[in-house]
Design a protein around this motif. Structure first.
Motif, PDB file in Angstrom:
ATOM      1  N   TYR A 233       0.802  -1.226   0.000  1.00  0.00           N
ATOM      2  CA  TYR A 233       0.000   0.000   0.000  1.00  0.00           C
ATOM      3  C   TYR A 233       0.835   1.275   0.000  1.00  0.00           C
ATOM      4  CZ  TYR A 233      -3.767  -3.257   0.908  1.00  0.00           C
ATOM      5  OH  TYR A 233      -4.657  -4.304   0.810  1.00  0.00           O
ATOM      6  N   LYS A 234       2.164   1.141   0.051  1.00  0.00           N
ATOM      7  CA  LYS A 234       3.092   2.255  -0.152  1.00  0.00           C
ATOM      8  C   LYS A 234       2.939   3.396   0.847  1.00  0.00           C
ATOM      9  CE  LYS A 234       4.496  -0.012  -3.704  1.00  0.00           C
ATOM     10  NZ  LYS A 234       5.723  -0.842  -3.601  1.00  0.00           N
ATOM     11  N   GLY A 235       2.510   3.080   2.061  1.00  0.00           N
ATOM     12  CA  GLY A 235       2.452   4.112   3.083  1.00  0.00           C
ATOM     13  C   GLY A 235       3.817   4.315   3.724  1.00  0.00           C
ATOM     14  N   SER A 236       3.978   5.396   4.451  1.00  0.00           N
ATOM     15  CA  SER A 236       5.218   5.615   5.187  1.00  0.00           C
ATOM     16  C   SER A 236       5.323   4.584   6.306  1.00  0.00           C
ATOM     17  CB  SER A 236       5.261   7.028   5.762  1.00  0.00           C
ATOM     18  OG  SER A 236       4.231   7.182   6.729  1.00  0.00           O
ATOM     19  N   TYR A 237       6.521   4.431   6.868  1.00  0.00           N
ATOM     20  CA  TYR A 237       6.688   3.459   7.945  1.00  0.00           C
ATOM     21  C   TYR A 237       5.844   3.834   9.156  1.00  0.00           C
ATOM     22  CZ  TYR A 237      10.485   1.081   5.525  1.00  0.00           C
ATOM     23  OH  TYR A 237      11.222   0.347   4.623  1.00  0.00           O
ATOM     24  N   LEU A 238       5.807   5.122   9.483  1.00  0.00           N
ATOM     25  CA  LEU A 238       5.008   5.566  10.637  1.00  0.00           C
ATOM     26  C   LEU A 238       3.517   5.443  10.334  1.00  0.00           C
ATOM     27  CD1 LEU A 238       5.112   6.714  13.496  1.00  0.00           C
ATOM     28  CD2 LEU A 238       5.091   9.021  12.489  1.00  0.00           C
ATOM     29  N   GLY A 239       3.115   5.853   9.130  1.00  0.00           N
ATOM     30  CA  GLY A 239       1.713   5.756   8.755  1.00  0.00           C
ATOM     31  C   GLY A 239       1.233   4.314   8.704  1.00  0.00           C
ATOM     32  N   THR A 240       2.077   3.404   8.211  1.00  0.00           N
ATOM     33  CA  THR A 240       1.730   1.984   8.179  1.00  0.00           C
ATOM     34  C   THR A 240       1.563   1.429   9.585  1.00  0.00           C
ATOM     35  OG1 THR A 240       2.942   1.699   6.100  1.00  0.00           O
ATOM     36  CG2 THR A 240       2.438  -0.286   7.364  1.00  0.00           C
ATOM     37  N   PHE A 241       2.411   1.898  10.512  1.00  0.00           N
ATOM     38  CA  PHE A 241       2.307   1.433  11.896  1.00  0.00           C
ATOM     39  C   PHE A 241       0.965   1.824  12.504  1.00  0.00           C
ATOM     40  CE2 PHE A 241       2.845   2.280  16.456  1.00  0.00           C
ATOM     41  CZ  PHE A 241       3.192   1.010  16.895  1.00  0.00           C
ATOM     42  N   PHE A 242       0.540   3.070  12.254  1.00  0.00           N
ATOM     43  CA  PHE A 242      -0.736   3.521  12.812  1.00  0.00           C
ATOM     44  C   PHE A 242      -1.937   2.905  12.093  1.00  0.00           C
ATOM     45  CE2 PHE A 242       1.896   7.098  14.450  1.00  0.00           C
ATOM     46  CZ  PHE A 242       1.585   6.947  15.788  1.00  0.00           C
ATOM     47  N   LYS A 243      -1.725   2.385  10.893  1.00  0.00           N
ATOM     48  CA  LYS A 243      -2.766   1.611  10.220  1.00  0.00           C
ATOM     49  C   LYS A 243      -2.818   0.190  10.780  1.00  0.00           C
ATOM     50  CE  LYS A 243      -4.625   3.939   6.620  1.00  0.00           C
ATOM     51  NZ  LYS A 243      -6.055   4.017   6.245  1.00  0.00           N
ATOM     52  N   LEU A 244      -1.638  -0.345  11.098  1.00  0.00           N
ATOM     53  CA  LEU A 244      -1.539  -1.730  11.559  1.00  0.00           C
ATOM     54  C   LEU A 244      -2.320  -1.953  12.851  1.00  0.00           C
ATOM     55  CD1 LEU A 244      -0.230  -4.591  11.488  1.00  0.00           C
ATOM     56  CD2 LEU A 244       1.672  -3.605  12.777  1.00  0.00           C
ATOM     57  N   ILE A 245      -2.245  -1.008  13.782  1.00  0.00           N
ATOM     58  CA  ILE A 245      -2.871  -1.183  15.101  1.00  0.00           C
ATOM     59  C   ILE A 245      -4.379  -1.410  14.985  1.00  0.00           C
ATOM     60  CG2 ILE A 245      -3.317  -0.110  17.335  1.00  0.00           C
ATOM     61  CD1 ILE A 245      -0.590   1.231  17.113  1.00  0.00           C
ATOM     62  N   PRO A 246      -5.139  -0.517  14.325  1.00  0.00           N
ATOM     63  CA  PRO A 246      -6.592  -0.788  14.232  1.00  0.00           C
ATOM     64  C   PRO A 246      -6.922  -1.986  13.346  1.00  0.00           C
ATOM     65  CG  PRO A 246      -6.005   1.149  12.947  1.00  0.00           C
ATOM     66  CD  PRO A 246      -4.793   0.785  13.738  1.00  0.00           C
ATOM     67  N   ILE A 247      -6.128  -2.209  12.293  1.00  0.00           N
ATOM     68  CA  ILE A 247      -6.382  -3.374  11.430  1.00  0.00           C
ATOM     69  C   ILE A 247      -6.233  -4.663  12.228  1.00  0.00           C
ATOM     70  CG2 ILE A 247      -5.447  -4.726   9.511  1.00  0.00           C
ATOM     71  CD1 ILE A 247      -4.868  -2.111   8.066  1.00  0.00           C
ATOM     72  N   ALA A 248      -5.152  -4.752  13.016  1.00  0.00           N
ATOM     73  CA  ALA A 248      -4.913  -5.953  13.826  1.00  0.00           C
ATOM     74  C   ALA A 248      -6.005  -6.122  14.879  1.00  0.00           C
ATOM     75  CB  ALA A 248      -3.544  -5.868  14.494  1.00  0.00           C
ATOM     76  N   PHE A 249      -6.437  -5.009  15.483  1.00  0.00           N
ATOM     77  CA  PHE A 249      -7.483  -5.092  16.516  1.00  0.00           C
ATOM     78  C   PHE A 249      -8.790  -5.605  15.919  1.00  0.00           C
ATOM     79  CE2 PHE A 249     -11.142  -3.190  18.657  1.00  0.00           C
ATOM     80  CZ  PHE A 249     -10.956  -3.667  19.953  1.00  0.00           C
TER      81      PHE A 249
END
Length: 302
Positions: free
Chosen positions: A265-281
């Motif tokens: 999805y070509k997001g930044s490393y920080l942006g991907t991290f903040f996407k990962l948290i709600p996706i994983a939840f």
């Protein structure tokens, strides 16, 4: 990959005389391929036909394990012929995964069976016909041992809830039969959960205007990796019993998911991290609901 055929000179089905170029009978359509060979040859052909068991398979496996998201990205841009199709790979790996899981479950129940004390059957005294009434008066009826769960279920007033709890207690006592039934239903659950996770990604990356199939392929590759990782972890656990399978599989899966999201999805490393948290939840919350539903269905159908 070109298939190595063991050709007939004459069709065994209709008698048509083959030419060298005939892979199928022009008369009846039967394949010009001799299957009367040792089983090992048929098994190898199955692997070739299912996974393209050659360089294509090993490259696919290498990318899947060590290049998170790369297979999905190549699929999305149309580079597909060089790799094993995602669904075909998923089906094969999932079959191996649930087979290994069933072996582990069976191995865990074996020590319990060995520890069970032998059942002693008391001798029945000889009774004369004249003493039958006296024997009947003094006899005690032996009933199966009741567990605290059985007693608690009998105290439930609601008939529907009582029946459900009786089924749950019966299912918990089912041992290996119940375990195998649950594993079978869980495999079906995972197949349903896979497109659901793709829809979760579709919602979180809605602004990228990607087709749903791109998110679905991401989900297929991620779950295939999860199965392979678990198979590997269970193998390590078999050698080293102190290995914590759940912890290692969870954290490696989360790390893999993070880098896969960044790659696709070509997001930044920080942006991907903040996407990962709600996706994983959302994913693990959905996984919990799916599993509870599967457990309930398994119990009610037992």
């Amino acid at each position: 990959m070109k298939k190595n055929r063991r050709k007939f000179t004459q069709c065994p089905n209709c008698g048509y005389t083959f030419e060298d170029v005939n892979n199928f009978c022009p008369n009846c359509g039967q394949e010009n391929h001799d299957l009367n060979v040792p089983v090992k040859h048929l098994l190898w052909e199955f692997l070739e036909g299912t996974l393209h068991y050659d360089t294509k398979f090993w490259v696919t496996l290498q990318y899947l394990l060590f290049r998170p998201g790369l297979l999905t990205e190549k699929f999305n841009i149309g580079q597909r012929a060089s790799y094993v199709p995602p669904f075909r790979l998923y089906v094969f790996v999932s079959l191996v995964f649930f087979f290994v899981l069933s072996l582990r479950a069976s191995r865990e129940t074996e020590p319990l069976k060995k520890d069970l004390p032998p059942i002693e059957v008391p001798a029945i005294p000889e009774v004369r016909l004249g003493d039958s009434l006296l024997y009947a008066r003094d006899a005690t009826v032996i009933t199966p041992e009741r567990t605290p769960a059985d007693s608690a279920v009998q105290n439930i007033d609601n008939p529907t809830f009582k029946m459900a709890m009786e089924k749950l207690v019966s299912f918990s006592k089912g041992g290996e039969v119940s375990r195998q039934k649950l594993l079978k239903n869980v495999s079906f659950m995972m197949f349903i959960l896979m497109p659901f996770f793709g829809y979760i990604l579709y919602l979180f990356y809605y602004r990228q205007r990607r087709n749903y199939v791109e998110h679905l392929m991401f989900s297929v590759h991620f779950h295939t990796f999860f199965f392979l990782l678990t198979i590997l972890a269970l193998g390590i656990e078999f050698i080293y019993s102190g290995f914590d399978v759940d912890m290692w599989v969870f954290w490696i899966s989360m790390l893999y998911l993070y880098f896969a999201l960044h790659q696709v999805y070509k997001g930044s490393y920080l942006g991907t991290f903040f996407k990962l948290i709600p996706i994983a939840f959302v994913y693990f919350f959905s996984l919990t609901l799916f599993f509870l539903g599967t457990l309930a269905i398994s119990v009610l159908m037992s």
